[in-house]
Design a protein around this motif. Structure first.
Motif, PDB file in Angstrom:
ATOM      1  N   HIS A   1     -23.532  21.079 -36.155  1.00 29.27           N
ATOM      2  CA  HIS A   1     -24.555  20.853 -35.126  1.00 29.27           C
ATOM      3  C   HIS A   1     -25.515  22.026 -35.175  1.00 29.27           C
ATOM      4  CE1 HIS A   1     -22.271  17.552 -33.225  1.00 29.27           C
ATOM      5  NE2 HIS A   1     -21.248  18.217 -33.728  1.00 29.27           N
TER       6      HIS A   1
ATOM      7  N   LYS B   1     -23.965   8.420 -38.221  1.00 31.44           N
ATOM      8  CA  LYS B   1     -22.887   8.943 -37.374  1.00 31.44           C
ATOM      9  C   LYS B   1     -22.595   7.960 -36.257  1.00 31.44           C
ATOM     10  CE  LYS B   1     -19.928  11.876 -35.652  1.00 31.44           C
ATOM     11  NZ  LYS B   1     -20.118  13.208 -35.118  1.00 31.44           N
TER      12      LYS B   1
ATOM     13  N   MET C   1     -25.671  16.964 -37.675  1.00 31.35           N
ATOM     14  CA  MET C   1     -25.394  15.903 -36.702  1.00 31.35           C
ATOM     15  C   MET C   1     -26.634  15.551 -35.880  1.00 31.35           C
ATOM     16  SD  MET C   1     -22.473  14.676 -37.022  1.00 31.35           S
ATOM     17  CE  MET C   1     -21.868  15.013 -38.677  1.00 31.35           C
TER      18      MET C   1
ATOM     19  N   HIS D   1     -13.631  15.634 -38.182  1.00 36.37           N
ATOM     20  CA  HIS D   1     -12.838  16.622 -37.431  1.00 36.37           C
ATOM     21  C   HIS D   1     -11.485  16.085 -36.977  1.00 36.37           C
ATOM     22  CE1 HIS D   1     -14.802  14.337 -34.292  1.00 36.37           C
ATOM     23  NE2 HIS D   1     -15.934  14.984 -34.388  1.00 36.37           N
TER      24      HIS D   1
ATOM     25  N   ASP E   1     -17.852  21.444 -37.877  1.00 32.49           N
ATOM     26  CA  ASP E   1     -18.152  20.994 -36.510  1.00 32.49           C
ATOM     27  C   ASP E   1     -18.567  22.171 -35.631  1.00 32.49           C
ATOM     28  OD1 ASP E   1     -18.632  19.170 -34.512  1.00 32.49           O
ATOM     29  OD2 ASP E   1     -16.554  19.036 -33.865  1.00 32.49           O
TER      30      ASP E   1
ATOM     31  N   HIS F   1     -20.272  18.878 -41.830  1.00 32.94           N
ATOM     32  CA  HIS F   1     -20.398  18.477 -40.410  1.00 32.94           C
ATOM     33  C   HIS F   1     -20.816  19.693 -39.587  1.00 32.94           C
ATOM     34  CE1 HIS F   1     -18.679  16.077 -36.800  1.00 32.94           C
ATOM     35  NE2 HIS F   1     -19.403  17.081 -36.317  1.00 32.94           N
TER      36      HIS F   1
HETATM   37 ZN    ZN Z   1     -19.454  17.317 -34.274  1.00 31.64          ZN
END
Ligand code: ZN
Ligand code: DOR
Length: 360
Positions: free
Chosen positions: A17, A101, A41, A176, A249, A15
């Motif tokens: 970004h 997602k 993501m 998360h 994350d 996960h």
């Molecule tokens: Zn995220």
């Protein structure tokens, strides 16, 4: 004597970004120097909702990587109320989409086009269930009347439990996780439900956002919870239960976007992610379980091969800078505050996957 070096199979980040444009160029190597693969993501502007957009994004990611780098980005489709099952299925069959997602509309950064009611996208979820495509969930309700610290627990009860009942064979990752409620729910659910755990939710509780003043660098979504929740997450991460695995994350926002009247949610933990996680396993006397969490349980859940190579971490303290100065392609400065800024971390990645690219 405690181990001084730890060699594990190459890990993946399930996960992350990576953003786009200048920020992508500024941060992609942080992930690629540690992880062989990453689930990327899709909450860009505009979000990735078509196979064509995902293919183009994948090319931009690859173009931003240093020459010779073997990092593999695994792309995700951003679910909306109107996305067509056929688009998702085509992307999955063509190896462009690895998963979908689900952002509840308005739950977090760039989620306005997200799903208003998970029950209303049943045809999409039925297709995913049939073809074995994982559903990745940002598990928070968004109603203003629900306390922000309760939003994950309420989502599980109101949406996740019924969703799993409607789609018993769907592979789901609750992303998360931040609460004992999530840990307990995942433990008691069948094996097609898993969860990722971030480094920051293993290290901080909600006090971090308010210690000595307002601390935007510790603001992320879902927000960190009470200490008892952090301890439950640490126990789950080091337990050896294959349903809990690594997902950072990492969510970079420039310093100005964090330190403002309405600052963005997100913690940029990518540069020292492995060092951050391994410290937790060390503190919990569970270094022998780190490899499974970082490098085995994720690929097994996704049905992907394990990575072949290895990486080595060594016990050698390093001071994390207060901020990082990066440049975009045009030489414009991007300032980022990394997770653990100003702290000394006890471990160091000795064998980064990108030669010549230092952390930070
Ligand atoms: Zn995220
Ligand atoms: O803190 C977060 N930042 N949580 C999210 O769910 C999204 C992310 C972002 O994209 O900035």
């Amino acid at each position: 004597m405690a181990a001084e070096r730890l060699t594990i199979r190459q890990p993946d980040d399930w996960h992350v970004h990576l953003r786009d444009g200048a920020m992508l160029a500024a941060v992609v190597s942080d992930t690629a120097r540690q992880f062989a693969r990453a689930i990327v993501m899709p909450n860009l502007r505009p979000p990735i909702t078509t196979v064509a957009a995902a293919r183009a994004y994948r090319e931009r990611i690859q173009a931003a990587l240093p020459d010779g780098c073997t990092f593999t980005p695994l792309l995700t489709a951003y679910l909306t109320d109107t996305i067509a099952p056929a688009e998702i299925a085509a992307g999955f069959a063509g190896g462009v989409f690895t998963a979908c997602k689900l952002y509840p509309a308005h739950a977090t950064t760039n989620s306005a086009a997200g799903v208003s009611d998970p029950a209303a996208i049943a045809p999409v979820l039925e297709t995913m269930e049939r073809i074995g495509m994982p559903l990745l969930i940002h598990g928070e309700v968004t109603e203003a009347s629900i306390d922000i610290f309760d939003r994950e627990a309420v989502f599980i009860e109101r949406h996740l439990q019924p969703l799993l009942q409607r789609h018993p064979a769907l592979k789901v990752v609750l992303e998360h996780i931040t609460t004992t409620d999530a840990v307990d729910f995942v433990r008691s659910a069948p094996a097609n439900l898993a969860a990722t755990i971030t480094p920051h939710h293993l290290h901080i509780n909600r006090n971090a956002m308010f210690s000595g003043g307002l601390r935007p660098d510790f603001y992320c979504l879902p927000v960190a919870k009470r200490e008892l929740h952090r301890l439950a997450l640490r126990a789950a991460a080091v337990s050896g239960d294959p349903r809990f695995f690594l997902g950072t994350d990492s969510a970079p926002h420039g310093r100005a976007a964090k330190e403002t009247a309405c600052g963005c949610a997100g913690i940029f933990n990518a540069p020292w992610a492995l060092e951050s996680y391994v410290q937790v396993f060390d503190q919990e006397n569970a270094l022998d379980r780190f490899e499974a969490f970082a490098s085995v349980f994720g690929p097994r859940f996704y049905g992907l091969p394990l990575n072949e190579g290895t990486i080595t971490l060594e016990r050698e303290p390093q001071l994390i800078p207060a901020q990082l100065h990066r440049n975009d392609a045009a030489g414009r400065a991007i300032e980022l505050v990394p997770f653990h800024a100003g702290e000394t971390l006890p471990w160091r990645l000795a064998t980064p996957l990108l030669r010549g690219v230092a952390a930070g």
